[in-house]
Design an enzyme around this catalytic site. Structure first.
Site, PDB file in Angstrom:
ATOM      1  N   LYS A  13      10.850   8.557  -0.991  1.00 19.56           N
ATOM      2  CA  LYS A  13      10.848  10.337  -1.041  1.00 19.56           C
ATOM      3  C   LYS A  13      11.253  10.943   0.104  1.00 19.56           C
ATOM      4  CE  LYS A  13       6.161  10.022  -1.865  1.00 19.56           C
ATOM      5  NZ  LYS A  13       6.125   8.575  -1.547  1.00 19.56           N
ATOM      6  N   ARG A  88      -1.342  14.488  -5.207  1.00 21.22           N
ATOM      7  CA  ARG A  88      -1.816  13.027  -5.241  1.00 21.22           C
ATOM      8  C   ARG A  88      -2.938  12.398  -6.227  1.00 21.22           C
ATOM      9  NH1 ARG A  88       0.903  11.550  -0.505  1.00 21.22           N
ATOM     10  NH2 ARG A  88       0.216   9.686   0.353  1.00 21.22           N
ATOM     11  N   ARG A 127       9.530   0.082   7.915  1.00 23.15           N
ATOM     12  CA  ARG A 127       9.615   1.509   8.257  1.00 23.15           C
ATOM     13  C   ARG A 127       9.462   1.846   9.752  1.00 23.15           C
ATOM     14  NH1 ARG A 127       7.179   6.178   4.654  1.00 23.15           N
ATOM     15  NH2 ARG A 127       5.273   5.060   5.060  1.00 23.15           N
ATOM     16  N   ARG A 160       4.107   3.656  11.755  1.00 24.41           N
ATOM     17  CA  ARG A 160       2.965   4.183  11.506  1.00 24.41           C
ATOM     18  C   ARG A 160       1.727   3.297  11.550  1.00 24.41           C
ATOM     19  NH1 ARG A 160       4.306   7.830   6.261  1.00 24.41           N
ATOM     20  NH2 ARG A 160       2.303   7.088   5.737  1.00 24.41           N
ATOM     21  N   ARG A 171      -3.265   1.618  -0.217  1.00 28.91           N
ATOM     22  CA  ARG A 171      -2.413   2.457  -0.491  1.00 28.91           C
ATOM     23  C   ARG A 171      -1.925   2.711  -2.039  1.00 28.91           C
ATOM     24  NH1 ARG A 171       0.754   2.875   4.496  1.00 28.91           N
ATOM     25  NH2 ARG A 171       2.259   4.697   3.445  1.00 28.91           N
TER      26      ARG A 171
HETATM   27  P1  ADP Z   1       7.954   7.462   1.360  1.00 22.24           P
HETATM   28  O1  ADP Z   1       8.396   8.847   1.669  1.00 22.24           O
HETATM   29  O2  ADP Z   1       8.174   7.788  -0.351  1.00 22.24           O
HETATM   30  O3  ADP Z   1       6.947   6.964   1.603  1.00 22.24           O
HETATM   31  P2  ADP Z   1      10.376   6.458   2.642  1.00 22.24           P
HETATM   32  O4  ADP Z   1      11.387   7.345   2.358  1.00 22.24           O
HETATM   33  O5  ADP Z   1       9.636   6.716   4.230  1.00 22.24           O
HETATM   34  O6  ADP Z   1       9.417   6.545   1.660  1.00 22.24           O
HETATM   35  O7  ADP Z   1      11.189   5.315   2.852  1.00 22.24           O
HETATM   36  C1  ADP Z   1      10.185   4.054   2.959  1.00 22.24           C
HETATM   37  C2  ADP Z   1      11.061   3.125   3.934  1.00 22.24           C
HETATM   38  O8  ADP Z   1      11.921   2.321   2.952  1.00 22.24           O
HETATM   39  C3  ADP Z   1      11.695   3.379   4.945  1.00 22.24           C
HETATM   40  O9  ADP Z   1      11.976   2.382   5.820  1.00 22.24           O
HETATM   41  C4  ADP Z   1      13.156   3.960   4.281  1.00 22.24           C
HETATM   42  O10 ADP Z   1      14.202   3.697   5.422  1.00 22.24           O
HETATM   43  C5  ADP Z   1      13.403   2.595   3.252  1.00 22.24           C
HETATM   44  N1  ADP Z   1      14.109   3.080   2.300  1.00 22.24           N
HETATM   45  C6  ADP Z   1      14.028   4.360   1.565  1.00 22.24           C
HETATM   46  N2  ADP Z   1      15.084   4.099   0.283  1.00 22.24           N
HETATM   47  C7  ADP Z   1      15.411   2.985   0.546  1.00 22.24           C
HETATM   48  C8  ADP Z   1      16.207   2.148  -0.540  1.00 22.24           C
HETATM   49  N3  ADP Z   1      16.733   2.933  -1.794  1.00 22.24           N
HETATM   50  N4  ADP Z   1      16.710   0.816  -0.313  1.00 22.24           N
HETATM   51  C9  ADP Z   1      15.980   0.411   0.819  1.00 22.24           C
HETATM   52  N5  ADP Z   1      15.177   0.763   1.704  1.00 22.24           N
HETATM   53  C10 ADP Z   1      14.929   2.175   1.541  1.00 22.24           C
HETATM   54  P1  ADP Z   2       3.938   7.970   2.270  1.00 29.08           P
HETATM   55  O1  ADP Z   2       5.038   8.563   2.512  1.00 29.08           O
HETATM   56  O2  ADP Z   2       3.800   6.458   2.695  1.00 29.08           O
HETATM   57  O3  ADP Z   2       3.318   7.919   0.639  1.00 29.08           O
HETATM   58  P2  ADP Z   2       2.264  10.008   3.122  1.00 29.08           P
HETATM   59  O4  ADP Z   2       2.804  10.433   4.616  1.00 29.08           O
HETATM   60  O5  ADP Z   2       2.482  10.843   2.131  1.00 29.08           O
HETATM   61  O6  ADP Z   2       2.487   8.437   3.042  1.00 29.08           O
HETATM   62  O7  ADP Z   2       0.630   9.961   3.426  1.00 29.08           O
HETATM   63  C1  ADP Z   2      -0.115   9.333   4.437  1.00 29.08           C
HETATM   64  C2  ADP Z   2      -1.496   9.322   4.092  1.00 29.08           C
HETATM   65  O8  ADP Z   2      -1.767  10.751   4.322  1.00 29.08           O
HETATM   66  C3  ADP Z   2      -1.975   9.131   3.011  1.00 29.08           C
HETATM   67  O9  ADP Z   2      -2.394   7.544   2.720  1.00 29.08           O
HETATM   68  C4  ADP Z   2      -3.149   9.864   2.867  1.00 29.08           C
HETATM   69  O10 ADP Z   2      -4.260   9.333   3.488  1.00 29.08           O
HETATM   70  C5  ADP Z   2      -3.006  11.297   3.513  1.00 29.08           C
HETATM   71  N1  ADP Z   2      -2.298  12.147   2.418  1.00 29.08           N
HETATM   72  C6  ADP Z   2      -1.221  12.681   2.567  1.00 29.08           C
HETATM   73  N2  ADP Z   2      -1.069  13.630   1.563  1.00 29.08           N
HETATM   74  C7  ADP Z   2      -2.009  13.614   0.842  1.00 29.08           C
HETATM   75  C8  ADP Z   2      -2.524  14.166  -0.405  1.00 29.08           C
HETATM   76  N3  ADP Z   2      -1.834  15.231  -0.933  1.00 29.08           N
HETATM   77  N4  ADP Z   2      -3.885  14.158  -0.461  1.00 29.08           N
HETATM   78  C9  ADP Z   2      -4.697  13.477   0.091  1.00 29.08           C
HETATM   79  N5  ADP Z   2      -4.349  12.610   1.175  1.00 29.08           N
HETATM   80  C10 ADP Z   2      -3.061  12.917   1.707  1.00 29.08           C
END
Ligand code: ADP
Ligand code: ADP
Ligand code: ZN
Length: 213
Positions: A13, A88, A127, A160, A171
């Protein structure tokens, strides 16, 4: 255009949001990034949120709903925005509908990025994020030119605290239990756009642009 980016942790995302900012000129509103910024500043809200984030649990609804409410009123959101990581759960989605109704706004598309769990674990544990500009990398799938250093700003890359196997496992469970019901919620509203999130990042971006028009 107002968009929600939906999908499990690690679906890509944030990665796709960065590309969408440039393509559509609308800001990314990431509740996760906002909570991490509050923690970095050491605010009471940030310190409270950390307890939940370290466990891989959701931070209380009132906290994140308040953050989003404040953020969407800022000037840069006038032409639209992307919500990343919010809502969420169903109660956050209902609060969002209420909030937007009061502002005579609406969500146009809910982009749901689908990736199987086996792949998510590897993506999350590899990541890396830039401490200065927030750019995302992956040690194998998207490595920086120089290990540990951001290509864009030379900032330091870090892992992270919640991207370890134990927290990732909770998660992913929280996603299944609390966030997945949003798929049906938005399908009912006719807003759900399913995207295959496996493959080349540029191809996935093209798939998203194709549904957004
Ligand atoms: P999210 O915001 O949904 O948690 P991220 O955009 O941070 O996910 O992506 C999670 C990890 O996966 C990052 O290290 C990113 O570089 C990697 N990643 C994102 N898209 C792809 C893809 N299409 N193929 C492989 N790795 C990816
Ligand atoms: P990812 O990109 O891996 O999905 P996020 O950065 O969105 O992770 O979220 C990291 C953490 O922050 C979550 O595990 C949760 O604890 C908190 N968090 C983020 N967004 C929300 C939300 N909308 N509601 C509740 N907790 C949240
Ligand atoms: Zn950087």
């Amino acid at each position: 255009m107002n968009i929600i980016l939906l999908g499990p942790p690690g679906a890509g995302k944030g990665t796709q949001a960065k590309r969408l900012i440039d393509a559509y000129g609308i800001p990314q509103i990431s509740t996760g990034d906002m909570l991490r910024a509050a923690l970095k500043e050491g605010t009471p809200l940030g310190l409270e949120a950390k307890k939940y984030m370290d466990q891989g649990a959701l931070v209380p609804d009132s906290v994140v709903i308040g953050l989003v409410k404040e953020r969407i009123l800022k000037n840069d959101c006038a032409k639209g925005y992307m919500l990343d990581g919010f809502p969420r759960n169903v109660s956050q989605a209902e609060a969002l509908d209420k909030m937007l109704g009061d502002l005579s706004q609406k969500i146009d598309h809910v982009v749901c990025v689908e990736v199987p769990n086996e792949e998510l674990i590897g993506r999350l544990t590899g990541r890396r994020t830039c401490r200065s500009c927030g750019a995302g990398y992956h040690v194998m799938f998207d490595p920086p030119k120089k290990e540990g250093v951001c290509d864009k700003c030379n900032g330091e890359l870090y892992q992270r605290d919640d991207d370890n196997v134990a927290t990732v496992t909770s998660r992913l469970r929280v996603y299944d239990e609390q966030t997945k019901p949003l798929i049906a919620y938005y399908e009912k509203q006719g807003k759900l756009r399913r995207i295959d999130g496996v493959g080349d990042m540029a191809d996935i971006f093209a798939r998203i642009k194709a549904v957004l028009g």
